[in-house]
Write a protein that holds these residues in place. Sequence first.
Motif, PDB file in Angstrom:
ATOM      1  N   ALA A  28     -24.440  26.581 -32.273  1.00 16.07           N
ATOM      2  CA  ALA A  28     -23.821  25.915 -31.124  1.00 16.07           C
ATOM      3  C   ALA A  28     -24.649  26.179 -29.877  1.00 16.07           C
ATOM      4  O   ALA A  28     -25.381  27.165 -29.806  1.00 16.07           O
ATOM      5  N   THR A  88     -21.613  20.708 -24.500  1.00 12.49           N
ATOM      6  CA  THR A  88     -21.714  21.561 -25.669  1.00 12.49           C
ATOM      7  C   THR A  88     -22.143  20.715 -26.865  1.00 12.49           C
ATOM      8  O   THR A  88     -21.970  19.493 -26.876  1.00 12.49           O
ATOM      9  N   TYR A 130     -22.605  21.169 -31.386  1.00 14.80           N
ATOM     10  CA  TYR A 130     -22.360  22.037 -32.537  1.00 14.80           C
ATOM     11  C   TYR A 130     -23.077  21.527 -33.783  1.00 14.80           C
ATOM     12  O   TYR A 130     -23.253  20.312 -33.963  1.00 14.80           O
ATOM     13  N   LYS A 145     -18.531  22.264 -36.633  1.00 15.50           N
ATOM     14  CA  LYS A 145     -17.833  21.351 -35.719  1.00 15.50           C
ATOM     15  C   LYS A 145     -16.357  21.293 -36.067  1.00 15.50           C
ATOM     16  O   LYS A 145     -15.974  21.160 -37.229  1.00 15.50           O
ATOM     17  N   THR A 167     -15.766  26.933 -31.116  1.00 15.90           N
ATOM     18  CA  THR A 167     -15.797  26.450 -29.738  1.00 15.90           C
ATOM     19  C   THR A 167     -16.619  27.421 -28.909  1.00 15.90           C
ATOM     20  O   THR A 167     -16.327  28.620 -28.872  1.00 15.90           O
ATOM     21  N   PRO A 182     -18.495  32.344 -28.392  1.00 21.67           N
ATOM     22  CA  PRO A 182     -18.109  31.397 -29.423  1.00 21.67           C
ATOM     23  C   PRO A 182     -16.801  31.853 -30.058  1.00 21.67           C
ATOM     24  O   PRO A 182     -16.696  32.970 -30.562  1.00 21.67           O
ATOM     25  N   THR A 188     -31.112  22.567 -29.816  1.00 26.26           N
ATOM     26  CA  THR A 188     -30.779  23.012 -31.160  1.00 26.26           C
ATOM     27  C   THR A 188     -31.938  23.721 -31.851  1.00 26.26           C
ATOM     28  O   THR A 188     -31.742  24.331 -32.890  1.00 26.26           O
TER      29      THR A 188
END
Length: 123
Positions: A48, A57, A59, A64, A68, A80, A105
Amino acid sequence: VQLQASGGGLVQAGGSLRLSCAASGRTFRSYAMGWFRQAPAKEREFVATISRSGAITYYADSVKGRFTISRDNAKNTVYPQMNSLKPEDTAVYYCAADPSGSIATMDFRYDYWGQGTQVTVSS
């Protein structure tokens, strides 16, 4: 910036954990933050990421809807929240900081890394 990850542990499948990553320095609010994980005998993978403001944000598909990511720039900390954990979530989790401030990412975008915290999910 120095990063300190914590909050890992052993949890049963379906349970929850909240990791934390505390950062030193006054520049935390200018960094995008990311979480990666590495399971035994596997490559490190993206989990994430959150932008410097916290407004954006992103994920990995594998987390996903269950994880969060959030941040508190006043406390220099990113969190997280991991819910509905599965045995395949078992890994060492690493937080990382990207000076660009934008979500990313790819691990090569991150210049600073924490030491990792172990998460083990039992079936």
